[in-house]
Design an enzyme around this catalytic site. Structure first.
Site, PDB file in Angstrom:
ATOM      1  CB  SER A  55      -0.873  -0.002   1.250  1.00 56.51           C
ATOM      2  OG  SER A  55      -0.031   0.188   2.380  1.00 56.51           O
ATOM      3  CE  LYS A  56      -1.347   6.855  -2.824  1.00 60.49           C
ATOM      4  NZ  LYS A  56      -2.377   7.818  -2.888  1.00 60.49           N
ATOM      5  NE  ARG A  57       0.427   0.860   6.448  1.00 66.13           N
ATOM      6  CZ  ARG A  57       0.896  -0.341   6.717  1.00 66.13           C
ATOM      7  NH1 ARG A  57       1.997  -0.478   7.408  1.00 66.13           N
ATOM      8  NH2 ARG A  57       0.277  -1.420   6.298  1.00 66.13           N
ATOM      9  CG  HIS A  58       3.855  -1.538   2.686  1.00 62.01           C
ATOM     10  ND1 HIS A  58       2.544  -1.900   2.546  1.00 62.01           N
ATOM     11  CD2 HIS A  58       4.273  -2.034   3.862  1.00 62.01           C
ATOM     12  CE1 HIS A  58       2.187  -2.603   3.604  1.00 62.01           C
ATOM     13  NE2 HIS A  58       3.203  -2.693   4.405  1.00 62.01           N
ATOM     14  N   GLY A  59       5.279   2.212   0.290  1.00 65.97           N
ATOM     15  CA  GLY A  59       6.028   2.730  -0.843  1.00 65.97           C
ATOM     16  C   GLY A  59       5.397   2.397  -2.175  1.00 65.97           C
TER      17      GLY A  59
END
Ligand code: GLU
Length: 470
Positions: A242-246
């Site tokens: 997800s965005k949180r992971h890049g």
């Protein structure tokens, strides 16, 4: 010209957002495989969903691919523009008795689903319109595939191996909507066939679609391409990316200071490798890459690893190219504080600068020492170095500098060494305040190298500025 049976792959993104990092990996694998086989790599934009597709996304996908150096062959294909061709095939399937018109209303379909649910049957279309001999008016029916429900479909996937599905699980899915527009399932098959795609390499989230799509190929009597379903990328915690992971657009990585070759090297090592090679050039990758060597396990995205690979590529990158990348960043930051001749100095100092920078952001920051107009701004650490002791050494050494016949880093280094010995101090005791005075900072490339690049006039002026200030 590719050989008649040459490999043709494609990347088929839906233009509903930027080119995210997972999509970039799919594109890269398709590109590498095509090039490895001496074939072609095509780009098709799956823009049939008019409500969600945007021109900005189409542009972002193309510029993202170009930035990564993933060039496609021929013109980009718009799926939406091919809608008449998709409809033509739906009608051909009707004519061949491989599809039928369905007039069931949403209410009927709901009731059918409810009934199946109560009876504990799978909730899929029961095929009731397939036996009707009706001729509904245009706009009042959808076209469904008369799917093969007997037997099983066997897929020889290049990555997943043999995968079997019982055909009883495949429903008579819709090919053409009542407004005459094709569904994704139909459009993909028709496009892949017409574009001569020999290998469909895509995320394993499409695996279930593949079994349905294979039925369309069979119904049309078309050869089925070879499929390779790659595992999706996960975050470093093993969860879906997800965005949180890049899971950002590739341009976000550019803005974070990554070089495209580093991003590509990192992405291709996610799920694929060649021995223990970590740094793999594009040429080597083309020589070595084979889809069948992609692993079955989900690949984990690791931002630290990307940062390390990026640092490596920074050192390899051409000086002029790096200067071109950071120049607009420096211009934007310094504005009027830009010194004359800054660009030439940055270029001269690039070897020392790029060795220390992990990314282009750090590089642009460190290059400011060559770009800023006097008088410099001093950071806290530099101010501490320019304490009473430091200033006193600097004052004395300043006198020595006046006597030097040449201004190259070796001469300057030797002079500082000689001075330190004379005064009975360590070299660092003069090198550090010198660095602080010349750069406004406590971190920089070798201070004698900096002095050589700044030149005698600018170096002495900066030292004098510091002596006057502290
Ligand atoms: N447009 C689909 C997607 O973005 C890909 C279709 C395919 O590769 O077959 O997921």
């Amino acid at each position: 010209m590719p050989k008649p049976n040459a490999v043709i792959t494609r990347f088929a993104p839906s233009p509903t957002g930027f080119l995210h990092i997972g999509g970039a990996r799919t594109a890269l694998f398709n590109y590498l495989y095509a090039k490895h086989m001496g074939g072609k790599f095509l780009l098709r934009i799956e823009d049939t969903d008019r409500a969600r597709s945007t021109q900005e996304a189409v542009d972002a996908i193309q510029s993202g691919l170009k930035w990564l150096g993933i060039d496609w062959d021929g013109d980009l294909v718009s799926q939406f523009e091919r809608a008449p061709r998709h409809a033509e095939i739906a009608y051909e399937l009707l004519a061949r008795g491989k599809a039928y018109k369905c007039t069931c209303t949403p209410e009927e379909l709901d009731a059918m689903r409810e009934e199946a649910k109560t009876a504990g049957r799978p909730m899929r279309y029961d095929g009731r319109c397939s036996v009707k001999t009706h001729d509904p008016a245009p706009g009042t029916f959808v076209v469904r595939l008369k799917a093969e429900h007997a037997g099983e479909t066997v897929l020889q996937d290049l990555i997943q191996g043999e995968v079997r599905v019982s055909n009883s699980e495949i429903d008579d899915f819709v090919l053409l909507r009542s407004d005459g527009t094709p569904t994704y399932m139909l459009a993909v098959v028709v496009d892949d066939h017409d574009m001569g795609i020999t290998h469909v390499v895509r995320g394993d989230d499409h695996l279930t679609n593949t079994f349905r799509q294979m039925q369309i190929y069979t119904a049309m009597g078309w050869p089925t391409p070879t499929f390779a379903h790659m595992p999706l990328m996960h975050g470093s915690d093993g969860k879906k990316l997800s965005k949180r992971h890049g899971a950002l657009g590739v341009e976000a990585y550019r803005d974070m200071g990554c070089l495209p070759e580093a991003v590509c090297n990192y992405l291709m090592r996610l799920g694929w490798g060649h021995g223990d090679a970590e740094i793999i050039s594009r040429e080597q990758a083309i020589e070595w890459f084979d889809v069948k060597d992609v692993g079955k396990a989900a690949a984990r995205f690791d931002a630290d690893k990307l940062a390390n690979i990026n640092a490596h590529y920074m050192r390899l990158a051409d000086d002029q190219r790096l200067a071109d990348i950071i120049w607009p960043m420096i211009e934007a930051k310094l504005g009027n504080a830009m010194a004359e001749g800054a660009r030439e100095r940055i270029l001269k100092g690039m070897v020392g600068l790029k060795d220390r920078a992990k990314n282009t952001i750090e590089l642009a920051e460190s290059a400011e020492i060559y770009a800023r107009k006097r008088p410099l701004v001093f950071n806290d650490a530099a101010m501490q170095l320019l304490n009473e002791e430091g200033i006193s050494h600097l004052q004395q050494f300043r006198v020595h500098l006046d006597t030097l016949a040449s201004w190259d880093s070796t001469t300057l280094h030797d002079a500082a060494k000689e001075f330190a010995e004379q005064v009975g101090i360590k070299l660092g005791k003069i090198a550090q305040p010198l660095r602080a005075a010349l750069t406004g900072s406590n971190i920089s490339p070798g201070v004698f190298e900096v002095m050589e690049i700044l030149g005698r006039g600018e170096s002495l002026a900066r030292i004098d500025d510091a002596l006057a200030k502290f």
